[in-house]
Design a protein around this motif. Structure first.
Motif, PDB file in Angstrom:
ATOM      1  N   LEU A   7      68.597  16.185   9.932  1.00  0.00           N
ATOM      2  CA  LEU A   7      67.711  16.724  10.331  1.00  0.00           C
ATOM      3  C   LEU A   7      68.033  17.658   9.118  1.00  0.00           C
ATOM      4  CD1 LEU A   7      67.552  17.038  14.395  1.00  0.00           C
ATOM      5  CD2 LEU A   7      66.153  16.707  12.473  1.00  0.00           C
ATOM      6  N   TYR A  11      65.045  19.762   6.885  1.00  0.00           N
ATOM      7  CA  TYR A  11      64.634  21.524   7.551  1.00  0.00           C
ATOM      8  C   TYR A  11      65.158  22.621   6.017  1.00  0.00           C
ATOM      9  CZ  TYR A  11      64.910  22.076  12.253  1.00  0.00           C
ATOM     10  OH  TYR A  11      64.994  21.249  13.655  1.00  0.00           O
ATOM     11  N   LEU A  76      59.569  17.147  12.835  1.00  0.00           N
ATOM     12  CA  LEU A  76      60.733  18.419  12.998  1.00  0.00           C
ATOM     13  C   LEU A  76      59.861  19.044  14.242  1.00  0.00           C
ATOM     14  CD1 LEU A  76      61.759  19.947   9.812  1.00  0.00           C
ATOM     15  CD2 LEU A  76      62.741  18.704  11.737  1.00  0.00           C
ATOM     16  N   GLN A  77      58.682  19.538  14.807  1.00  0.00           N
ATOM     17  CA  GLN A  77      58.524  19.966  15.952  1.00  0.00           C
ATOM     18  C   GLN A  77      58.289  19.109  16.896  1.00  0.00           C
ATOM     19  OE1 GLN A  77      53.927  20.531  15.720  1.00  0.00           O
ATOM     20  NE2 GLN A  77      53.873  20.740  18.322  1.00  0.00           N
ATOM     21  N   VAL A  79      61.219  17.777  17.451  1.00  0.00           N
ATOM     22  CA  VAL A  79      62.797  17.734  18.242  1.00  0.00           C
ATOM     23  C   VAL A  79      62.929  18.880  18.361  1.00  0.00           C
ATOM     24  CG1 VAL A  79      64.814  17.866  16.573  1.00  0.00           C
ATOM     25  CG2 VAL A  79      63.170  15.697  16.241  1.00  0.00           C
ATOM     26  N   GLU A  80      62.059  19.982  17.984  1.00  0.00           N
ATOM     27  CA  GLU A  80      62.264  20.890  18.803  1.00  0.00           C
ATOM     28  C   GLU A  80      61.940  21.401  20.153  1.00  0.00           C
ATOM     29  OE1 GLU A  80      60.141  23.563  15.406  1.00  0.00           O
ATOM     30  OE2 GLU A  80      62.310  23.645  14.343  1.00  0.00           O
ATOM     31  N   VAL A  81      61.077  21.262  19.880  1.00  0.00           N
ATOM     32  CA  VAL A  81      60.484  20.524  21.873  1.00  0.00           C
ATOM     33  C   VAL A  81      61.695  19.756  22.207  1.00  0.00           C
ATOM     34  CG1 VAL A  81      58.655  19.958  23.032  1.00  0.00           C
ATOM     35  CG2 VAL A  81      57.868  20.974  20.812  1.00  0.00           C
ATOM     36  N   LEU A  83      64.869  19.285  21.764  1.00  0.00           N
ATOM     37  CA  LEU A  83      65.873  20.794  22.482  1.00  0.00           C
ATOM     38  C   LEU A  83      65.896  21.488  23.307  1.00  0.00           C
ATOM     39  CD1 LEU A  83      67.357  20.472  18.597  1.00  0.00           C
ATOM     40  CD2 LEU A  83      67.771  18.958  20.584  1.00  0.00           C
ATOM     41  N   ALA A  84      64.302  22.090  22.787  1.00  0.00           N
ATOM     42  CA  ALA A  84      64.029  23.186  23.863  1.00  0.00           C
ATOM     43  C   ALA A  84      64.494  22.730  24.991  1.00  0.00           C
ATOM     44  CB  ALA A  84      63.032  23.831  23.227  1.00  0.00           C
ATOM     45  N   ASP A  87      67.853  22.258  26.847  1.00  0.00           N
ATOM     46  CA  ASP A  87      67.706  23.852  26.800  1.00  0.00           C
ATOM     47  C   ASP A  87      67.877  24.016  28.398  1.00  0.00           C
ATOM     48  OD1 ASP A  87      69.647  23.443  24.968  1.00  0.00           O
ATOM     49  OD2 ASP A  87      68.123  24.238  23.826  1.00  0.00           O
TER      50      ASP A  87
END
Length: 300
Positions: A7, A11, A76-77, A79-81, A83-84, A87
């Motif tokens: 990743l 980035y 990447l979008q 992955v970020e969703v 991870l959110a 959390d």
């Protein structure tokens, strides 16, 4: 086909795509220009195609790079969703973890670990059974505790022991006492002072009796207690000295107590995490264990 990039490489690609300049892109993701360049080269080598055309003035996408940029942005979008969402699940997770620990380890290990754990799992409760080493072992064996923290002492075969820290015994005294000027103190000399001892139910007492069997105190202790914290309170009151594990000493510079190394011999104990072999731990208990072992585990 194996994936030979990660990743961080993606980035790096996105940063260079956004800024079109190696220096600015590298600064935006806290890398050096050379490190950013290596990541781009690694990514290109992994996919087998050039992603950027470089000139002295500008960096532009190749035709392949344009196609890759579309897919990379979506990846990447996603992955970020994800991870959110993880959390959010962590914040909402509830449960109870029970940890059995000797009091000195509770004082030394747990406050910072619990603070960090609760920042991630604010709704999870932690119960601590702070008691003698024997009671800690019994709590783990019986399943009353998820895991325990104590020092190694003839553990039964169905327990696993993960070493965390090497602890040494020291003489606790008041900072304003004459003894505080000493650089070290032999055990024989320690036993010539007014000292407070632990009773025979204490795991620390048993360990010291084993290691110091060749030393015969010239006088009995002036007081006998069951817990190290009680001994330290008496030392603080000016009643005498006490031999205690170094990790039990107050860490505040404003404390009225200080410690003197005890020598001839130096007595150590290995403090570690114990768990029952074969027991399946809850996810939350494993997370707490990992916080402890990552921070304190003895280097191999």
């Amino acid at each position: 086909m194996p994936v030979n990039f990660d990743l961080n490489d993606l980035y790096a690609f996105r940063a260079l795509l956004e800024y079109g300049n190696f220096r600015i892109a590298a600064e935006s993701i806290c890398l050096s220009q050379s490190a950013l360049s290596r990541r781009i080269e690694k990514l290109e080598a992994a996919i087998g195609a050039r992603l950027f055309d470089r000139t002295t003035r500008r960096v532009t996408l190749t035709l392949y790079g344009q196609t890759f940029a579309e897919r990379c942005g979506q990846l990447l979008q996603d992955v970020e969703v994800m991870l959110a969402d993880i959390d959010k699940v962590s914040e909402e997770r509830t449960g109870l973890i029970t940890v059995a620990t000797v009091p000195s380890a509770a004082y030394y290990f747990m406050p910072d670990v619990i603070r960090r754990f609760r920042s991630r799992y604010p709704r999870v409760r932690i119960k601590m059974i702070d008691s003698s080493a024997g009671n800690v072992i019994e709590a783990v064996v019986s399943g009353q505790a998820d895991f325990g923290i104590c020092f190694a002492r003839n553990l039964q075969p169905d327990l696993e022991f993960v070493p965390l820290i090497e602890d040494v015994y020291v003489a606790a005294c008041r900072r304003d006492s004459e003894m505080a000027k000493r650089k070290s103190l032999s055990w024989q000399a320690f036993y010539q002072q007014d000292y407070i001892s632990l009773d025979k139910t204490s795991g620390n007492r048993n360990l010291l009796d084993q290691r110091l069997g060749h030393i015969h105190p010239e006088r009995p202790s002036i007081c006998e207690t069951r817990h190290v914290t009680t001994m330290l309170g008496m030392v603080e009151a000016g009643i005498g000295m006490a031999a205690v594990p170094a990790m039990s000493m107050p860490r505040s510079e404003q404390s009225v107590l200080t410690s003197i190394p005890l020598t001839e011999p130096e007595v150590r104990r290995t403090v570690g995490l114990i768990r029952r072999s074969g027991r399946i731990q809850s996810y939350l208990a494993v997370e707490l264990e990992t916080l402890i072992t990552d921070q304190f585990r003895v280097s191999a």
